[in-house]
Structures are given as structure tokens and as C-alpha cells.
Design a protein around this motif. Structure first.
Motif, PDB file in Angstrom:
ATOM      1  N   MET A 190       0.653  -1.147  -0.044  1.00 48.12           N
ATOM      2  CA  MET A 190      -0.006   0.047  -0.073  1.00 48.12           C
ATOM      3  C   MET A 190       0.921   1.339  -0.033  1.00 48.12           C
ATOM      4  SD  MET A 190      -3.096  -1.254   2.461  1.00 48.12           S
ATOM      5  CE  MET A 190      -3.670   0.363   2.924  1.00 48.12           C
TER       6      MET A 190
ATOM      7  N   VAL B 169       1.345   4.296  -2.840  1.00 52.47           N
ATOM      8  CA  VAL B 169       0.714   5.495  -2.847  1.00 52.47           C
ATOM      9  C   VAL B 169       2.094   6.487  -2.672  1.00 52.47           C
ATOM     10  CG1 VAL B 169       1.217   5.654  -0.142  1.00 52.47           C
ATOM     11  CG2 VAL B 169      -0.617   7.184  -1.593  1.00 52.47           C
TER      12      VAL B 169
ATOM     13  N   VAL C 294      -1.295   6.443   5.927  1.00 49.48           N
ATOM     14  CA  VAL C 294      -1.777   5.218   5.231  1.00 49.48           C
ATOM     15  C   VAL C 294      -2.453   4.235   5.960  1.00 49.48           C
ATOM     16  CG1 VAL C 294      -0.944   3.348   3.682  1.00 49.48           C
ATOM     17  CG2 VAL C 294       0.144   5.592   3.371  1.00 49.48           C
TER      18      VAL C 294
ATOM     19  N   TRP D 211      -6.540   5.114   2.534  1.00 46.73           N
ATOM     20  CA  TRP D 211      -5.999   4.586   1.456  1.00 46.73           C
ATOM     21  C   TRP D 211      -7.034   4.441   0.095  1.00 46.73           C
ATOM     22  CZ3 TRP D 211      -5.591   0.209  -1.868  1.00 46.73           C
ATOM     23  CH2 TRP D 211      -4.398   0.197  -2.697  1.00 46.73           C
TER      24      TRP D 211
ATOM     25  N   HIS E  47      -7.792   6.776  -3.409  1.00 46.89           N
ATOM     26  CA  HIS E  47      -7.447   6.238  -4.621  1.00 46.89           C
ATOM     27  C   HIS E  47      -8.272   6.837  -5.857  1.00 46.89           C
ATOM     28  CE1 HIS E  47      -7.189   2.467  -7.501  1.00 46.89           C
ATOM     29  NE2 HIS E  47      -6.028   3.276  -7.469  1.00 46.89           N
TER      30      HIS E  47
ATOM     31  N   MET F  25      -6.357  11.599   1.533  1.00 46.79           N
ATOM     32  CA  MET F  25      -6.088  10.772   2.394  1.00 46.79           C
ATOM     33  C   MET F  25      -5.668  11.326   3.977  1.00 46.79           C
ATOM     34  SD  MET F  25      -3.028   8.025   1.942  1.00 46.79           S
ATOM     35  CE  MET F  25      -1.619   9.219   2.225  1.00 46.79           C
TER      36      MET F  25
END
Length: 220
Positions: free
Chosen positions: A80, A84, A102, A107, A111, A122
Motif C-alpha cells: 500500500m 501511494v 496510510v 488509502w 485512490h 488521504m
């Protein structure tokens, strides 16, 4: 940036509500297992991961199995974070600090598709969830509702239901549905032989479907 951050806080409010309820369950369970209020609250402040914290509880006080289970379950944050990473800004230290935002719900909310993420969205989503998680833990550990009450109110199934809702929102199309099915099949099969934490990490094999799609796009 302001609009993205505020949009993230609106999304995060719903995630925070679910997280608060689960945190109450964690706090109550931790207290039932002999944790002090300070220990439970500090764990939520520093770890901020329901799966890892419940893994600590499941280990029953054994340090090595607890740490191993938490590391295995939180292994999902490695891919993840790599995903990112290109959407973050600044040098290594600044990007590392930004990476602390995160968490699963944030997350997904950030997106944008095509490997792109809205980092401010985020940040906003996580900024709401963290205090809710810590506050829920404090309520649970200080009031210590009985396990029977937790089961009666269904607090123990709130987060699984929440993640199912996130999954249903993401499996639109053949490829995401295939990836989700493969991950579920791998996890279910591994549960016959390995602990849940390892099975969860193994389920990320479903993401290999995405690599296949990326190679096809490059070839085209």
C-alpha cells in the motif's frame, strides 16, 4: 488542497464512526485481559491499527508471537505504501511522515485509479479517524463493557462489515472481481494450515492480477 482535505474529512467521518465502535471493543477486551488503561490507550496512540492490536490480544501476552502476528497482519501496508509513494511530495523524511497517514480506509478513499492517489484526501480521512480510534479505546478501557454486551450489540462484527462494504465498492469490473476472488480463495485455503495473520498476507496474491493488467497495458 483545502477541498481535497475537507473531502477526506467527510469520508473519514464515516470511517471514524466505525473505528470508534471497534476501538471500544478493543479497549474493553484489553481491560478484560488485564491491560491497564494507560497500556491500551498508548497502544492505540502509537500503533493505530485494529488488526495489529487485536493480534496482540490474541497472543495472550506472549511477546514474540504477538509481535510476529502484528507484523504479518500489517504486512499489507508495504504494498500500500509503495503504491501511494509516487503521489507523496518532498524528501525522504517528509514522505515518511506523510506515509503515516496510510491506513486502510484512507488509502481506499484517496485512490483515484490508474495508480494515482489524492494525498490531501488521504490526510483528511486519517486526521478524523486517529482521534476517534484513541477516544474509543479510552471509552472501552475505562468503562469496560462486558464481552456479553459487546456480542449482544454486535460490536465485534462492525469492522468486518465495514471492510466488506469497502470491498463491494472496489470490485466493479472483471479484473477487480477476479483479484478479490483469488485473494479470498488463497486466504481460505491457507487457514487450514497457517494462522490467520499469514493467511491474510497470502491473500495479497490476488493483487498479482493487477500486475498482469499492467504488463498488458505496457505491451499495448
Amino acid at each position: 488542497m483545502r477541498q481535497s482535505f475537507l473531502g477526506g474529512t467527510r469520508v473519514g467521518a464515516g470511517l471514524a464512526a466505525a473505528g470508534f465502535v471497534l476501538a471500544v471493543t478493543f479497549g474493553a477486551t484489553a481491560r478484560d485481559q488485564g491491560w491497564s488503561p494507560l497500556e491500551a490507550i498508548v497502544a492505540s496512540v502509537l500503533i493505530f491499527s485494529g488488526s495489529a492490536q487485536f493480534a496482540l490480544l490474541a497472543a495472550g501476552g506472549a511477546a514474540l508471537p504477538a509481535v510476529a502476528a502484528a507484523l504479518l497482519i500489517n504486512g499489507r501496508f508495504l504494498p500500500m505504501g509503495l503504491a501511494v509513494g509516487p503521489s507523496l511530495s518532498g524528501g525522504r523524511i517528509r514522505r515518511a511522515l506523510q506515509g503515516q497517514a496510510v491506513v486502510d480506509g484512507s488509502w481506499v478513499a484517496a485512490h483515484l485509479g490508474g495508480g494515482r492517489f489524492d494525498r490531501w484526501r488521504m490526510f483528511g480521512a486519517t486526521a478524523v479517524q486517529w482521534p476517534a480510534w484513541v477516544a474509543g479505546t479510552a471509552v472501552g478501557v475505562l468503562t469496560a463493557p462486558s464481552p456479553h454486551l459487546v456480542e449482544t450489540l454486535g460490536l465485534d462484527v462492525v469492522f468486518p462489515a465495514f471492510f466488506l462494504a469497502l470491498l463491494l465498492g472496489e470490485v466493479r469490473g472483471r479484473r477487480p472481481l477476479t483479484a478479490a476472488g483469488l485473494g479470498a480463495a488463497v486466504a481460505a485455503g491457507l487457514l487450514w494450515w497457517v494462522p490467520a495473520g499469514i493467511a491474510l498476507v497470502g491473500a495479497t496474491a490476488g493483487a498479482l492480477i493487477g500486475l498482469t493488467g499492467r504488463s498488458e497495458e505496457v505491451t499495448a
